[in-house]
Design a protein around this motif. Sequence first.
Motif, PDB file in Angstrom:
ATOM      1  N   SER A 175       7.658   7.198  12.078  1.00 32.72           N
ATOM      2  CA  SER A 175       9.034   6.895  12.462  1.00 32.72           C
ATOM      3  C   SER A 175       9.819   6.266  11.305  1.00 32.72           C
ATOM      4  O   SER A 175      10.999   5.969  11.447  1.00 32.72           O
ATOM      5  N   ARG A 176       9.160   6.059  10.151  1.00 28.51           N
ATOM      6  CA  ARG A 176       9.817   5.506   8.977  1.00 28.51           C
ATOM      7  C   ARG A 176      10.186   6.618   7.993  1.00 28.51           C
ATOM      8  O   ARG A 176       9.587   7.697   8.016  1.00 28.51           O
ATOM      9  N   LYS A 177      11.139   6.332   7.145  1.00 27.83           N
ATOM     10  CA  LYS A 177      11.519   7.303   6.125  1.00 27.83           C
ATOM     11  C   LYS A 177      10.390   7.504   5.125  1.00 27.83           C
ATOM     12  O   LYS A 177      10.227   8.580   4.569  1.00 27.83           O
ATOM     13  N   SER A 178       9.620   6.442   4.895  1.00 26.90           N
ATOM     14  CA  SER A 178       8.465   6.518   4.005  1.00 26.90           C
ATOM     15  C   SER A 178       7.351   5.646   4.578  1.00 26.90           C
ATOM     16  O   SER A 178       7.631   4.664   5.262  1.00 26.90           O
ATOM     17  N   PRO A 179       6.086   5.997   4.336  1.00 23.94           N
ATOM     18  CA  PRO A 179       4.971   5.212   4.879  1.00 23.94           C
ATOM     19  C   PRO A 179       5.017   3.767   4.401  1.00 23.94           C
ATOM     20  O   PRO A 179       5.452   3.487   3.278  1.00 23.94           O
ATOM     21  N   LEU A 180       4.586   2.844   5.255  1.00 20.88           N
ATOM     22  CA  LEU A 180       4.562   1.432   4.902  1.00 20.88           C
ATOM     23  C   LEU A 180       3.384   1.164   3.970  1.00 20.88           C
ATOM     24  O   LEU A 180       2.249   1.517   4.268  1.00 20.88           O
ATOM     25  N   SER A 181       3.668   0.556   2.832  1.00 16.58           N
ATOM     26  CA  SER A 181       2.614   0.211   1.882  1.00 16.58           C
ATOM     27  C   SER A 181       1.836  -0.997   2.408  1.00 16.58           C
ATOM     28  O   SER A 181       2.441  -1.997   2.793  1.00 16.58           O
ATOM     29  N   TYR A 182       0.512  -0.902   2.430  1.00 13.04           N
ATOM     30  CA  TYR A 182      -0.274  -2.028   2.931  1.00 13.04           C
ATOM     31  C   TYR A 182      -1.496  -2.282   2.057  1.00 13.04           C
ATOM     32  O   TYR A 182      -2.022  -1.391   1.401  1.00 13.04           O
ATOM     33  N   THR A 183      -1.914  -3.538   2.062  1.00 17.55           N
ATOM     34  CA  THR A 183      -3.073  -3.991   1.304  1.00 17.55           C
ATOM     35  C   THR A 183      -4.040  -4.667   2.253  1.00 17.55           C
ATOM     36  O   THR A 183      -3.672  -5.609   2.964  1.00 17.55           O
ATOM     37  N   ILE A 184      -5.273  -4.189   2.287  1.00 19.43           N
ATOM     38  CA  ILE A 184      -6.312  -4.792   3.119  1.00 19.43           C
ATOM     39  C   ILE A 184      -6.945  -5.948   2.343  1.00 19.43           C
ATOM     40  O   ILE A 184      -7.379  -5.779   1.203  1.00 19.43           O
ATOM     41  N   VAL A 185      -6.951  -7.122   2.966  1.00 18.69           N
ATOM     42  CA  VAL A 185      -7.441  -8.335   2.308  1.00 18.69           C
ATOM     43  C   VAL A 185      -8.731  -8.806   2.983  1.00 18.69           C
ATOM     44  O   VAL A 185      -8.686  -9.384   4.077  1.00 18.69           O
ATOM     45  N   PRO A 186      -9.903  -8.570   2.384  1.00 16.48           N
ATOM     46  CA  PRO A 186     -11.159  -9.066   2.968  1.00 16.48           C
ATOM     47  C   PRO A 186     -11.164 -10.600   2.968  1.00 16.48           C
ATOM     48  O   PRO A 186     -10.865 -11.221   1.934  1.00 16.48           O
ATOM     49  N   THR A 187     -11.463 -11.196   4.106  1.00 16.76           N
ATOM     50  CA  THR A 187     -11.435 -12.654   4.223  1.00 16.76           C
ATOM     51  C   THR A 187     -12.759 -13.202   4.749  1.00 16.76           C
ATOM     52  O   THR A 187     -13.613 -12.456   5.251  1.00 16.76           O
ATOM     53  N   LEU A 188     -12.899 -14.513   4.635  1.00 18.80           N
ATOM     54  CA  LEU A 188     -14.081 -15.227   5.141  1.00 18.80           C
ATOM     55  C   LEU A 188     -15.371 -14.589   4.627  1.00 18.80           C
ATOM     56  O   LEU A 188     -16.363 -14.462   5.352  1.00 18.80           O
ATOM     57  N   PHE A 189     -15.344 -14.195   3.354  1.00 24.80           N
ATOM     58  CA  PHE A 189     -16.500 -13.532   2.761  1.00 24.80           C
ATOM     59  C   PHE A 189     -17.571 -14.560   2.402  1.00 24.80           C
ATOM     60  O   PHE A 189     -17.297 -15.569   1.758  1.00 24.80           O
ATOM     61  N   ASP A 190     -18.798 -14.279   2.815  1.00 26.10           N
ATOM     62  CA  ASP A 190     -19.946 -15.143   2.538  1.00 26.10           C
ATOM     63  C   ASP A 190     -21.028 -14.286   1.894  1.00 26.10           C
ATOM     64  O   ASP A 190     -21.729 -13.529   2.581  1.00 26.10           O
ATOM     65  N   ARG A 191     -21.153 -14.394   0.597  1.00 28.86           N
ATOM     66  CA  ARG A 191     -22.092 -13.536  -0.125  1.00 28.86           C
ATOM     67  C   ARG A 191     -23.547 -13.828   0.232  1.00 28.86           C
ATOM     68  O   ARG A 191     -24.449 -13.053  -0.126  1.00 28.86           O
ATOM     69  N   ARG A 192     -23.791 -14.910   0.962  1.00 28.40           N
ATOM     70  CA  ARG A 192     -25.163 -15.250   1.339  1.00 28.40           C
ATOM     71  C   ARG A 192     -25.650 -14.424   2.524  1.00 28.40           C
ATOM     72  O   ARG A 192     -26.854 -14.401   2.807  1.00 28.40           O
ATOM     73  N   THR A 193     -24.731 -13.784   3.236  1.00 30.74           N
ATOM     74  CA  THR A 193     -25.127 -13.016   4.422  1.00 30.74           C
ATOM     75  C   THR A 193     -25.013 -11.525   4.172  1.00 30.74           C
ATOM     76  O   THR A 193     -24.037 -11.043   3.587  1.00 30.74           O
TER      77      THR A 193
END
Length: 258
Positions: A175-193
């Motif tokens: 429904s937009r003239k152009s696609p919405l630009s988005y960035t996925i932000v990984p959060t609460l990352f725990d490299r121990r798991t």
Amino acid sequence: MRIWTVSNQKGGVGKTTTAVALGGLAVDKGMRVLLLDLDPHGSMTSYFGFNADTRLASSFNLFENPKRLNATLVSELIEPTSLWGLDMIPASTALATLERQAIGKDGMGLVVMKALQLVASDYDLAIIDTPPLLGVLMVNALAACQQLLVPVQTEHLAVKGLERMVHTLTMLGKSRKSPLSYTIVPTLFDRRTQASVMSLRHIRNQYPDHAWAGMIPVDTKLRDASKAGIVPHSFDSESRAVAAYKSLLKLMFEKTKR
């Protein structure tokens, strides 16, 4: 004025923390920043010591009579936060009634866009925090923004929820003239798991064109900053999470060059 929206259809993924952290860091760069809380739960509102349960002047007032929206009304809703240069329009629980009230009303999907345009000369950046469900509030936030950030906790259920959010963006994009630009932000990352490591790998493999190359680590300093009611970098400028948010802010500036 740059406009960023922080949104996901799943709660508890770090939307409010991301909005507050980026807003605070932008102020540190000399920008005038306006935060807009559209979530009836009012997490951002509570962060800065306001009470969404008793709040009378709030983002809800923007929707009461959209045809009479003016700069004076919008300005009267703006409150200073604990950081000079960082202002906000708090939320109230009355926002939860909007879905019912919006039925049959014209122009309800562009209220936020029009409101921000009215105060655009006063700010360099606006960041919108949304509720975790698709409805008139999220639609408003997506219609108003130039860049969308989608925080996703690095765990299995949150990653599955990301699929629903991406599907929503695909539908709205038509429904937009152009696609919405988005960035996925990984959060609460725990490299121990292993679960966190595997979830991060899945996000990057599944969404290579949209996943941020960094991640926001689990950091108790974020919780402590929230409890104190101050932006994360003011609480501890050397924390791991603040370093990550600085990197994310740099990327967002590059994506919304003026």
